[in-house]
Design a protein around this motif. Sequence first.
Motif, short mmCIF file in Angstrom:
data_model
loop_
_atom_site.label_atom_id
_atom_site.label_comp_id
_atom_site.label_asym_id
_atom_site.label_seq_id
_atom_site.Cartn_x
_atom_site.Cartn_y
_atom_site.Cartn_z
N ALA A 16 -4.46 -6.47 5.18
CA ALA A 16 -4.89 -4.98 5.05
C ALA A 16 -3.35 -4.30 5.03
N LEU A 17 -1.81 -5.04 5.40
CA LEU A 17 -0.62 -5.27 5.29
C LEU A 17 -0.35 -4.56 3.87
N LEU A 18 -0.64 -5.53 3.14
CA LEU A 18 -0.12 -5.36 1.66
C LEU A 18 -0.77 -4.19 0.89
N GLN A 19 -2.55 -4.16 1.62
CA GLN A 19 -2.82 -2.80 0.90
C GLN A 19 -1.71 -1.55 1.57
N LEU A 20 -1.84 -1.49 2.99
CA LEU A 20 -0.86 0.17 3.19
C LEU A 20 0.35 -0.36 2.79
N PRO A 36 8.87 9.20 3.87
CA PRO A 36 8.09 8.65 2.57
C PRO A 36 7.69 8.91 1.68
N SER A 37 8.22 10.14 1.22
CA SER A 37 8.50 10.57 -0.33
C SER A 37 9.12 9.81 -1.09
N GLN A 38 10.04 8.89 -0.10
CA GLN A 38 11.07 8.34 -0.98
C GLN A 38 10.40 6.63 -1.12
N LEU A 39 9.87 6.14 -0.05
CA LEU A 39 9.48 4.69 -0.50
C LEU A 39 8.58 4.63 -1.92
N HIS A 40 7.98 5.98 -2.08
CA HIS A 40 6.94 5.82 -3.60
C HIS A 40 8.10 4.50 -4.76
N GLY A 41 8.03 3.54 -5.89
CA GLY A 41 8.72 3.22 -6.62
C GLY A 41 9.15 2.45 -5.75
N CYS A 42 9.75 1.87 -4.91
CA CYS A 42 10.30 0.80 -4.19
C CYS A 42 9.37 -0.27 -3.55
N CYS A 43 10.44 -1.32 -3.52
CA CYS A 43 9.78 -2.92 -3.61
C CYS A 43 9.90 -3.13 -2.04
N ALA A 44 9.55 -4.20 -1.61
CA ALA A 44 9.34 -4.52 -0.04
C ALA A 44 9.44 -6.04 -0.48
N VAL A 45 9.85 -6.64 1.07
CA VAL A 45 9.71 -7.98 1.23
C VAL A 45 9.04 -7.75 2.50
N MET A 57 4.32 1.43 -2.43
CA MET A 57 5.37 0.65 -2.74
C MET A 57 4.93 0.75 -3.90
N ARG A 58 6.19 -0.34 -5.21
CA ARG A 58 6.33 -0.58 -6.82
C ARG A 58 5.21 -2.23 -6.62
N ALA A 59 6.24 -2.78 -5.47
CA ALA A 59 6.37 -4.00 -5.52
C ALA A 59 6.39 -4.90 -4.26
N CYS A 60 5.61 -5.82 -3.61
CA CYS A 60 5.63 -6.45 -2.76
C CYS A 60 5.51 -7.88 -2.84
N LEU A 77 0.91 -1.07 -0.32
CA LEU A 77 1.19 -1.00 -1.85
C LEU A 77 -0.04 0.56 -2.57
N VAL A 78 -0.82 0.69 -1.32
CA VAL A 78 -1.49 1.62 -1.82
C VAL A 78 -1.37 3.19 -0.67
N GLU A 79 -1.33 2.44 0.18
CA GLU A 79 -1.24 4.05 1.12
C GLU A 79 0.06 4.73 1.07
N MET A 80 1.00 3.58 0.79
CA MET A 80 2.50 3.86 0.95
C MET A 80 3.25 3.63 -0.09
#
Length: 123
Positions: free
Chosen positions: A26-30, A3-12, A37-40, A32-35
Amino acid sequence: LAPSQLHGCCAVLALPDGFARCDGSALLQLLLVEMGMRACLVAEEATLACLALGLSSACVVRLGASRGAVVCVDELIPMPGCSTRLQYGGDDADALLAALLRRHGLHDRLAELAAEAEAEAGG
């Protein structure tokens, strides 16, 4: 990944066609905010299918084993009211094809051809 490696990653985030917007939010909030991630990029499956093929408009047919769907996409936007769910799928198409082959006497010949091709490929 930890989980620490996900910070700053991008997702689709590929959402099923017709997915409820509040659940997608809600998934987007999870992500970007909780995990952290930099962008989605968030898109429905039909839109992503068009993007993958370099098309801006298409009639996208999704066929699973037991059911399917048809979605019309124009300028990468699924058109409201232009989609339908199918109560049949690939298993039904297989059964239909097998029945047609049997009806025309090609079922046995097809098995022979498959066996010949397998023998040639094997040696």
